[in-house]
Design a protein around this motif. Structure first.
Motif, short mmCIF file in Angstrom:
data_model
loop_
_atom_site.label_atom_id
_atom_site.label_comp_id
_atom_site.label_asym_id
_atom_site.label_seq_id
_atom_site.Cartn_x
_atom_site.Cartn_y
_atom_site.Cartn_z
N LEU A 1 16.40 -29.68 -4.66
CA LEU A 1 15.07 -29.11 -4.48
C LEU A 1 14.12 -29.54 -5.60
O LEU A 1 12.91 -29.65 -5.39
CB LEU A 1 15.16 -27.59 -4.39
CG LEU A 1 15.74 -27.07 -3.08
CD1 LEU A 1 15.90 -25.56 -3.11
CD2 LEU A 1 14.87 -27.47 -1.89
N GLN A 2 14.64 -29.77 -6.81
CA GLN A 2 13.80 -30.29 -7.89
C GLN A 2 13.29 -31.69 -7.53
O GLN A 2 12.11 -32.01 -7.74
CB GLN A 2 14.58 -30.32 -9.20
CG GLN A 2 14.84 -28.94 -9.79
CD GLN A 2 15.68 -29.01 -11.05
OE1 GLN A 2 16.32 -30.03 -11.33
NE2 GLN A 2 15.71 -27.92 -11.79
N LYS A 3 14.17 -32.51 -6.97
CA LYS A 3 13.77 -33.85 -6.53
C LYS A 3 12.75 -33.74 -5.40
O LYS A 3 11.77 -34.49 -5.35
CB LYS A 3 14.99 -34.64 -6.09
CG LYS A 3 15.91 -35.03 -7.24
CD LYS A 3 17.27 -35.48 -6.76
CE LYS A 3 17.21 -36.78 -5.99
NZ LYS A 3 18.56 -37.24 -5.60
N GLU B 1 10.14 -35.13 3.69
CA GLU B 1 10.81 -34.66 2.49
C GLU B 1 11.75 -33.49 2.78
O GLU B 1 12.80 -33.36 2.14
CB GLU B 1 9.77 -34.27 1.43
CG GLU B 1 8.96 -35.44 0.89
CD GLU B 1 9.82 -36.53 0.28
OE1 GLU B 1 10.97 -36.25 -0.13
OE2 GLU B 1 9.35 -37.68 0.21
N LEU B 2 11.40 -32.65 3.73
CA LEU B 2 12.31 -31.57 4.14
C LEU B 2 13.58 -32.14 4.76
O LEU B 2 14.68 -31.65 4.52
CB LEU B 2 11.61 -30.62 5.11
CG LEU B 2 10.56 -29.68 4.50
CD1 LEU B 2 9.75 -29.01 5.59
CD2 LEU B 2 11.22 -28.63 3.60
N GLU B 3 13.42 -33.19 5.56
CA GLU B 3 14.60 -33.84 6.15
C GLU B 3 15.49 -34.43 5.05
O GLU B 3 16.72 -34.31 5.10
CB GLU B 3 14.16 -34.92 7.13
CG GLU B 3 13.52 -34.37 8.40
CD GLU B 3 12.95 -35.43 9.31
OE1 GLU B 3 12.67 -35.12 10.49
OE2 GLU B 3 12.77 -36.58 8.86
N GLU B 4 14.86 -35.05 4.05
CA GLU B 4 15.64 -35.63 2.96
C GLU B 4 16.30 -34.53 2.13
O GLU B 4 17.45 -34.69 1.68
CB GLU B 4 14.74 -36.50 2.08
CG GLU B 4 15.49 -37.30 1.03
CD GLU B 4 16.57 -38.20 1.62
OE1 GLU B 4 17.63 -38.35 0.96
OE2 GLU B 4 16.39 -38.74 2.72
N ALA B 5 15.61 -33.40 1.93
CA ALA B 5 16.20 -32.28 1.19
C ALA B 5 17.44 -31.75 1.92
O ALA B 5 18.45 -31.40 1.29
CB ALA B 5 15.18 -31.16 1.01
N ALA B 6 17.39 -31.71 3.26
CA ALA B 6 18.54 -31.27 4.05
C ALA B 6 19.71 -32.24 3.87
O ALA B 6 20.86 -31.82 3.71
CB ALA B 6 18.16 -31.16 5.53
#
Length: 218
Positions: A3-5, A78-83
């Motif tokens: 989540l920091q990234k 970015e949400l997809e990448e966070a997942a």
């Protein structure tokens, strides 16, 4: 860390004004936290490990939907990448590609949002797998093989004189994904080693000529 990234990447997208812009308002990183929590809460044990949801609907109030509109596509990516990053950290398995959809929901009050999640199988019931190009573009692997080379009809066109016209192919073999060198002039490498045929694992780096590709199962 994931989540920091996520927050750092979004800050660069919003011209470095990220924290100030959302002071006292719904912060996009809160959506990221809720999304990864959904994955933790709804994970379940499957044949190949812990299966997590891979399809998410983010329901935003009309106010937030309008406020996020200028960078909504970037937020979704970015949400997809966070997942995906959370899945790698927790050793979760996806049964299909990760998809996030942002929706306007007038029933949500300002500052509130909801996330609906579910496990959705990929095309033809295939597990999640994709090739990530150097520019960040992601090619989801379906039942058909993808080709890599200088030919314009290749799935991944490589404008690299060190690559052959028909250089390599990536295809599914049962539950595995295999990369095959098509008798190219300069060969194909996976994680630095020359190969003729090799079963890929999450995170493997494929080199065609001087072009780098990454294989991901999340």
């Amino acid at each position: 860390m994931g989540l920091q990234k996520f927050e750092g990447r979004l800050e660069r997208i919003v011209d470095g004004t990220f924290s100030k812009a959302f002071r006292g308002e719904l912060h996009p990183v809160e959506i990221g936290r809720r999304l990864t929590r959904e994955m933790d809460l709804k994970r379940r044990l499957g044949v190949h490990g812990l299966i997590a949801p891979n399809y998410f609907e983010v329901c935003l109030s009309s106010v937030e939907f309008e406020r996020f509109e200028s960078f909504l596509d970037a937020l979704v990516r970015e949400l997809e990448e966070a997942a995906r990053e959370h899945a790698r950290t927790e050793d979760y398995v996806f049964v299909g590609p990760v998809t996030v959809v942002a929706l306007e929901d007038p029933s949500q009050r300002r500052g509130r949002f909801a996330i609906l999640s579910e496990v959705r199988e990929g095309p033809a019931g295939l597990s999640a797998a994709s090739i990530v190009l150097a520019n960040g573009e992601r090619i989801v692997l379906g039942p058909e093989a993808i080709t890599i080379g200088r030919l314009p009809e290749s799935t991944v066109v490589v404008t690299d004189p060190n690559a052959s016209r028909r250089h390599a192919e990536i295809r599914r073999v049962g539950n595995d994904v295999v990369v095959v060198d098509l008798n190219s002039t300069n060969g194909t490498r996976v994680n630095g080693a020359g190969i003729q045929e090799r079963t890929l694992a999450d995170g493997d780096e494929i080199v065609v000529g001087t072009t780098f590709l990454r294989f991901e199962t999340s």
